[in-house]
Scaffold this active site. Structure first.
Site, PDB file in Angstrom:
ATOM      1  CG  MET A   1      -2.018  -1.061   1.127  1.00 33.44           C
ATOM      2  SD  MET A   1      -3.548  -0.645   2.029  1.00 33.44           S
ATOM      3  CE  MET A   1      -2.929  -0.405   3.687  1.00 33.44           C
TER       4      MET A   1
ATOM      5  CG  HIS B   1       7.176  -1.854   2.440  1.00 30.37           C
ATOM      6  ND1 HIS B   1       6.909  -0.845   3.326  1.00 30.37           N
ATOM      7  CD2 HIS B   1       5.996  -2.503   2.232  1.00 30.37           C
ATOM      8  CE1 HIS B   1       5.628  -0.857   3.633  1.00 30.37           C
ATOM      9  NE2 HIS B   1       5.047  -1.856   2.989  1.00 30.37           N
TER      10      HIS B   1
ATOM     11  CG  ASP C   1       0.645  -7.541   7.639  1.00 29.51           C
ATOM     12  OD1 ASP C   1       0.050  -6.939   8.539  1.00 29.51           O
ATOM     13  OD2 ASP C   1       1.453  -6.998   6.866  1.00 29.51           O
TER      14      ASP C   1
END
Length: 298
Positions: free
Chosen positions: A27, A34, A153
């Site tokens: 996102m 990341h 996650d």
């Protein structure tokens, strides 16, 4: 690096991409966590004489935000994200707008099943329906051979794997261990919301998980109680949504005090207006080694 903002641009670029194509869905608001995903994607795609392709999607998905959540203020830093992607040798960035991803109301969505209604699914109703729907759409548009996700996650990771298996998508799902700050806080785009006093308290989440993992040889109850004792040190500054022990493969709750084997100790908590999640893979039972950070892809 190719930057595609529309489906047509993506399709034209995809036709020229060398395989394997490795996708990192994000996102945006990219940080060092990341970067770890992008570097793993580059390894999987290859760096030799005939390397494959690293593709990154940057899209803040409205389907996974409830009306009272932070869709409007979620960090959007596209120019900086593109520089990060270029530095990490990304070949293709797909950065569509909302109308490009959802040109009409999305009437057909992905039901996450029973595992999507617990923990994050309980506290964020509809969240995993939105996540799986956009991931499936991205898979359809990009057509990757491999997709890379973060272990932070963990419930999302388990559900994506289940969706890929149930729909026979033929995409390999690769997990990357959680990247942390020096004090243990899991890196997240939402960490930017924390005030200085809140940031000082935030590492207690990982400290609690580490304490639970250290006590895991004593069984599920010992692991949870050890974690709760550490969380209590934060006093009223922290509001815990859940602290749970789940089976690593299915993400179903561990309900048997005699359980032994691979599990995930997971937490979600609120500091002021910021909600944080974290987890660690653990081995439960006598003679087990406790925390198992490197078992992220089991």
């Amino acid at each position: 690096m190719i930057v595609a903002g529309t489906r047509a641009e993506l399709a034209a670029a995809r036709a020229r991409l060398a395989g394997p194509v490795v996708l990192v869905p994000t996102m945006g608001a990219l940080h060092d966590g990341h970067r770890a995903l992008l570097r793993r994607a580059r390894e999987l795609a290859g760096t030799g004489a005939r390397p494959g392709t690293v593709a990154v999607s940057i899209f803040v998905n409205p389907l996974q935000f409830a009306p009272n959540e932070d869709l409007d203020r979620y960090p959007r830093t596209l120019n900086e994200d593109l520089r990060t992607c270029a530095a990490e040798h990304v070949d293709l960035v797909f950065a569509p707008g909302v109308r490009e991803m959802y040109p009409a109301q999305q009437l057909v969505t992905v039901d996450p099943g029973p595992a999507g209604g617990i923990l994050e699914g309980e506290f964020r109703p509809g969240f995993f329906r939105g996540v799986l729907t956009v991931v499936l759409k991205l898979f359809s548009l990009v057509r990757p051979d491999v997709a890379v996700f973060g272990q932070k996650d963990a419930q999302q990771l388990a559900l994506v794997r289940q969706m890929v298996a149930d729909f026979a998508l033929g995409i390999e799902i690769e997990a990357v261990p959680t990247v942390r700050a020096a004090d243990g806080l899991a890196l997240s785009s939402r960490n930017k919301y924390l005030s200085s006093p809140e940031r000082a308290v935030a590492p207690v989440l990982h400290q609690a998980l580490a304490a639970g993992a250290a006590a895991a040889a004593g069984g599920p109850r010992a692991a949870l109680e050890a974690a709760r004792r550490v969380l209590a040190l934060a006093g009223g500054a922290l509001t815990v949504d859940y602290l749970a022990l789940v089976e690593r493969g299915t993400y179903g709750p561990v309900r048997d005090d005699a359980f032994e084997g691979a599990a995930v100790l997971a937490i979600a908590a609120r500091l002021g207006g910021t909600r944080l999640i974290d987890n660690v893979p653990v081995q439960i039972g006598a003679g087990q080694p406790g925390m198992a950070e490197h078992a992220a892809d089991d």
